[in-house]
Write a protein that holds these residues in place. Structure first.
Motif, short mmCIF file in Angstrom:
data_model
loop_
_atom_site.label_atom_id
_atom_site.label_comp_id
_atom_site.label_asym_id
_atom_site.label_seq_id
_atom_site.Cartn_x
_atom_site.Cartn_y
_atom_site.Cartn_z
N UNK A 101 35.24 96.57 -72.51
CA UNK A 101 34.55 96.15 -71.29
C UNK A 101 35.46 96.18 -70.08
N UNK A 102 36.73 95.84 -70.30
CA UNK A 102 37.67 95.77 -69.18
C UNK A 102 38.17 97.14 -68.75
N UNK A 103 38.61 97.96 -69.71
CA UNK A 103 39.35 99.18 -69.39
C UNK A 103 38.52 100.45 -69.55
N UNK A 104 37.76 100.53 -70.63
CA UNK A 104 37.07 101.78 -70.95
C UNK A 104 35.75 101.88 -70.17
N UNK A 105 34.91 100.88 -70.31
CA UNK A 105 33.60 100.91 -69.66
C UNK A 105 33.63 100.43 -68.21
N UNK A 106 34.72 99.77 -67.81
CA UNK A 106 34.85 99.22 -66.45
C UNK A 106 33.75 98.20 -66.13
#
Length: 269
Positions: A100-105
């Motif tokens: 949620x933080x890095x990949x999907x933003x």
């Protein structure tokens, strides 16, 4: 985002009830995959319980705890439930939170609304703790069905296991803030969680450890969790609840503050 870039990363957490919509968002997404998630979370600990509890337990028989002997299956079950809370919270606060933080933003999108990063981190911590509680509740149900323990004091174990999930989700969020990719989490599991599993009295009493190792093990958060939960399975009260509770609280508060500071620093860059 401007709040992240101007405030000190080590400033006191600025928290509000705006974490709740973020928590609800995670809950709504997870509901679509609740059954596969539950099966995945409880399958491994139940295999540990069956293989070691019944298989090895047939060879070991009874385990000496103080002045009392208990069946090995009861000894293992009361420790593995804490391990399950630790693992469930860690997986959610690492792999899912990192996605949620890095990949999907997803975090970036959430913070376009009037929601601080501090509230997002708090929501992720509480969500991981909730997932851990959901998992251990299902496992407790299976243990009750197997007749491993019917102690009414297990009702007290339920909030204790929630606290265990909170503690380990806070610790895992530190590594989430440092990670550049999923492979980084291997260090956390290999160098931190796995040794703790074998030093915290889950599979054998800590009295079997060398004195120096036992002294270190006594202050591990998983050891504190086991010392709080295991007596409840045996229909007893923990011997030193305040001490073990303070160990978990100390790890949770310190880890959350560090995780929040590192996450702020990550978003500042």
């Amino acid at each position: 985002m401007s709040q992240v870039s101007t405030a000190s990363v080590w400033a006191a957490p600025r928290l509000s009830m705006r974490w709740w919509p973020v928590f609800q968002r995670n809950l709504l997404v997870w509901r679509k995959l609740a059954i596969p998630s539950l099966v995945g979370n409880i399958a491994e600990p139940l295999m540990w319980l069956v293989a070691f509890g019944y298989g090895l337990g047939a060879l070991v028989g009874q385990v000496q705890l103080g002045d009392r002997q208990v069946p090995y299956i009861l000894f293992l079950a009361s420790g593995s439930i804490c391990m399950s809370a630790m693992n469930a919270a860690s997986f959610e606060a690492l792999y899912s939170a990192f996605s949620r933080m890095h990949v999907q933003k997803t975090w970036d999108g959430i913070m376009n609304a009037p929601v601080r990063l501090d509230d997002v981190v708090l929501a992720e911590m509480l969500w991981a703790a909730f997932k851990a509680l959901f998992t251990v509740t299902a496992i407790l149900g299976v243990m009750l069905a197997l007749g491993i323990s019917h102690s009414p004091k297990l009702l007290v174990a339920w909030p204790v296991l929630l606290f265990v999930g909170i503690t380990f989700s806070c610790i895992a969020l530190i590594f989430n803030a440092l990670a550049k990719g999923y492979d980084f989490f291997t260090y956390y599991f290999t160098l931190f969680l796995t040794p703790m599993m074998f030093l915290s009295g889950i599979f054998f009493p800590t009295t079997q450890l060398p004195p120096l190792v036992r002294t270190v093990a006594e202050w591990l958060p998983l050891t504190a969790a086991v010392e709080l939960v295991r007596p409840l399975f045996m229909d007893q009260w923990p011997a030193h609840p305040l001490r073990h509770g303070l160990v978990l609280l100390g790890f949770a508060v310190a880890a959350f503050w560090i995780a929040l500071a590192l996450t702020r620093k990550r978003f500042r860059n």
